[in-house]
Design a protein around this motif. Structure first.
Motif, PDB file in Angstrom:
ATOM      1  N   THR A  36       0.985  -1.373   0.167  1.00 55.59           N
ATOM      2  CA  THR A  36       0.096   0.004  -0.156  1.00 55.59           C
ATOM      3  C   THR A  36       0.929   1.158   0.086  1.00 55.59           C
ATOM      4  O   THR A  36       0.434   2.284  -0.607  1.00 55.59           O
ATOM      5  N   LEU A  37       1.929   1.256   0.748  1.00 52.48           N
ATOM      6  CA  LEU A  37       2.746   2.335   0.547  1.00 52.48           C
ATOM      7  C   LEU A  37       3.573   2.704  -0.346  1.00 52.48           C
ATOM      8  O   LEU A  37       3.845   3.942  -1.023  1.00 52.48           O
ATOM      9  N   CYS A  38       3.963   1.622  -1.081  1.00 51.17           N
ATOM     10  CA  CYS A  38       4.818   1.808  -2.271  1.00 51.17           C
ATOM     11  C   CYS A  38       4.075   2.062  -3.579  1.00 51.17           C
ATOM     12  O   CYS A  38       4.599   2.454  -4.633  1.00 51.17           O
ATOM     13  N   VAL A  39       2.634   2.021  -3.323  1.00 53.70           N
ATOM     14  CA  VAL A  39       1.806   2.675  -4.597  1.00 53.70           C
ATOM     15  C   VAL A  39       2.181   4.247  -4.738  1.00 53.70           C
ATOM     16  O   VAL A  39       2.208   4.740  -5.948  1.00 53.70           O
ATOM     17  N   SER A  40       1.979   4.774  -3.625  1.00 55.39           N
ATOM     18  CA  SER A  40       2.093   6.176  -3.514  1.00 55.39           C
ATOM     19  C   SER A  40       3.380   6.882  -3.383  1.00 55.39           C
ATOM     20  O   SER A  40       3.585   8.175  -3.431  1.00 55.39           O
ATOM     21  N   MET A  41       4.262   6.215  -2.852  1.00 54.87           N
ATOM     22  CA  MET A  41       5.535   6.446  -2.649  1.00 54.87           C
ATOM     23  C   MET A  41       6.648   5.918  -3.262  1.00 54.87           C
ATOM     24  O   MET A  41       6.322   4.505  -3.609  1.00 54.87           O
ATOM     25  N   THR A  42       7.893   6.275  -3.278  1.00 56.71           N
ATOM     26  CA  THR A  42       9.074   5.672  -3.952  1.00 56.71           C
ATOM     27  C   THR A  42       9.792   4.836  -2.915  1.00 56.71           C
ATOM     28  O   THR A  42      10.420   5.529  -1.921  1.00 56.71           O
ATOM     29  N   CYS A  43       9.628   3.514  -2.885  1.00 58.22           N
ATOM     30  CA  CYS A  43      10.430   2.831  -1.816  1.00 58.22           C
ATOM     31  C   CYS A  43      11.744   2.427  -2.066  1.00 58.22           C
ATOM     32  O   CYS A  43      12.006   2.007  -3.544  1.00 58.22           O
TER      33      CYS A  43
END
Length: 133
Positions: A36-43
């Motif tokens: 869920t986080l890597c969809v909107s952020m660059t991991c």
């Protein structure tokens, strides 16, 4: 054919626009939040980053912590575990959305805690209160 090719090119060009540009480092325990986080952020795995998202098990849930690059704690949120001892998908999405909001905001957020209903005073307590007046 030409319009189909143009539609495909535009779609592929728009994919990077979904990421907001913030680079986020996720620790090993924050793995349930990766999707869920890597969809909107660059991991990222190492190097320069804007925030660090970590998680650790606590009694009754998983504590998600977001720290800025300077080390300032921006969010601490406890996601509860269900009967099976796992995180529900709704709680993962809620915690992830709070983390994204904390990363993008300039000031620290405080996660809302569930409100506990206040106990009404008993009849004896009300009579004692009237007796003292």
């Amino acid at each position: 054919m030409r319009s189909l090719l143009l539609a495909v090119v535009l779609t592929l060009a728009a994919v990077p626009a979904w990421a907001t540009g913030e680079r986020v480092l996720l620790t090993g325990a924050a793995e349930p939040f990766r999707e869920t986080l890597c969809v909107s952020m660059t991991c990222v795995r190492s190097g320069a980053r804007d925030a660090v998202v970590s998680a650790r098990p606590v009694k009754g849930g998983v504590e998600l912590t977001v720290k800025s690059a300077s080390g300032q704690v921006k969010l601490v949120h406890v996601a509860p575990l269900n009967e099976d001892g796992a995180l529900s998908s709704i709680d993962v999405v809620r915690a992830s959305s709070l983390a994204v909001k904390a990363i993008e905001s300039a000031k620290p957020l405080t996660a809302a805690t569930p409100k506990v209903a206040k106990k009404a005073p008993s009849k004896v307590a009300r009579l004692r209160l009237l007796a003292r007046r």
